[in-house]
Design an enzyme around this catalytic site. Structure first.
Site, PDB file in Angstrom:
ATOM      1  CD  GLU A 163      82.761 -14.094  44.940  1.00  0.00           C
ATOM      2  OE1 GLU A 163      83.956 -14.394  44.716  1.00  0.00           O
ATOM      3  OE2 GLU A 163      82.041 -14.705  45.756  1.00  0.00           O
ATOM      4  CB  CYS A 179      85.418 -16.710  53.533  1.00  0.00           C
ATOM      5  SG  CYS A 179      85.994 -15.846  52.048  1.00  0.00           S
ATOM      6  CG  HIS A 180      83.145 -18.068  49.171  1.00  0.00           C
ATOM      7  ND1 HIS A 180      84.334 -17.370  49.153  1.00  0.00           N
ATOM      8  CD2 HIS A 180      82.361 -17.497  48.223  1.00  0.00           C
ATOM      9  CE1 HIS A 180      84.277 -16.426  48.230  1.00  0.00           C
ATOM     10  NE2 HIS A 180      83.100 -16.467  47.653  1.00  0.00           N
TER      11      HIS A 180
END
Length: 247
Positions: free
Chosen positions: A183, A151-152
């Site tokens: 996002e 993910c991030h």
């Protein structure tokens, strides 16, 4: 229990430990406008139990050490996976998250079979620029260990270098992460300092994406990345296959 029995029990426990995994979570608890953020809990919990089920000890670290902030949105009913519920109710596991190891105290990257970076929006602020993490990831990758992120979490790869070429670790490698589409869907495209998929591509990664919110994992040698929260367990499973010598 006798001293002998305790000793035999400790030996038995040690015998089933297959290896060591270091999970590096964010210490960032807010966006620049003060909106709360932090770790996305299922992205830690799902792999935590996947690794544990295969005999790996898991250590949780963070840049500052101590309590890891949890994104409150990740604790909403729709976001909580069964493993996330299990983690929250697991006193020993939860205590690890409340007393994470300071990243500066991790000296030997090669003592871990895998370094895994869970997401939440926090990593785009702190893990992306953490030079201690960059060094550990470079050393681990150079030692043939697995580097994984979801993910991030791949923001933490941005400062790491390939120890052989000196180029960005992601350069020339297939990588995925949370996408611009996702996002925008969560309304955070105006709050993050950059769009992670674009930043990874700028660093030379061959960025790939799957359908929004679907499971999508990329494995390129010892580098394993996943697109979103739904991909977290699959990232751990892919990392385990690499550690076992198959992909």
């Amino acid at each position: 229990m006798s001293t002998k029995a305790v000793h035999e029990s400790e030996i038995s426990k040690a015998a089933v430990v297959k290896g060591q995994v270091l999970m590096v979570a964010t210490s960032c608890d807010k966006f620049s406008d003060g909106t709360p953020t932090g770790l996305w809990i299922s992205e830690l919990a799902d792999p935590f139990y996947t690794f544990k089920s295969q005999g790996y000890d898991v250590t949780i670290a963070s840049p500052k050490g101590g309590a890891v902030p949890i994104d409150p949105t990740s604790q909403g009913q729709e976001a909580m996976t069964p493993e996330a519920h299990r983690f929250v109710g697991d006193a020993e596991a939860s205590q690890q998250l409340k007393s994470s190891v300071p990243l500066s105290s991790v000296k030997q990257a090669s003592s871990y079979d895998c370094i895994y970076l869970p997401g939440g929006h926090g990593p785009v602020f702190d893990l992306a620029e953490d030079q201690t993490l960059a060094r550990l990831l470079s050393e681990a990758f150079g030692a043939g260990k697995v580097v994984a992120a979801v993910c991030h979490g791949p923001a933490g790869l941005l400062s790491a270098k390939d120890p052989k070429s000196g180029k960005a670790l992601v350069a020339g490698r297939k990588v995925t992460s949370f996408t611009t589409e996702e996002e925008k869907a969560v309304g955070k495209d105006g709050k993050v300092p950059y769009l992670l998929d674009a930043r990874l591509a700028e660093a030379g990664a061959h960025f790939t994406r799957g359908p929004a919110w679907g499971v999508h994992v990329e494995t390129d040698g010892g580098l394993v990345t996943g697109q979103n929260p739904a991909s977290a367990a699959a990232v751990a499973e892919a990392a385990l296959r690499v550690m076992a010598g198959s992909s």
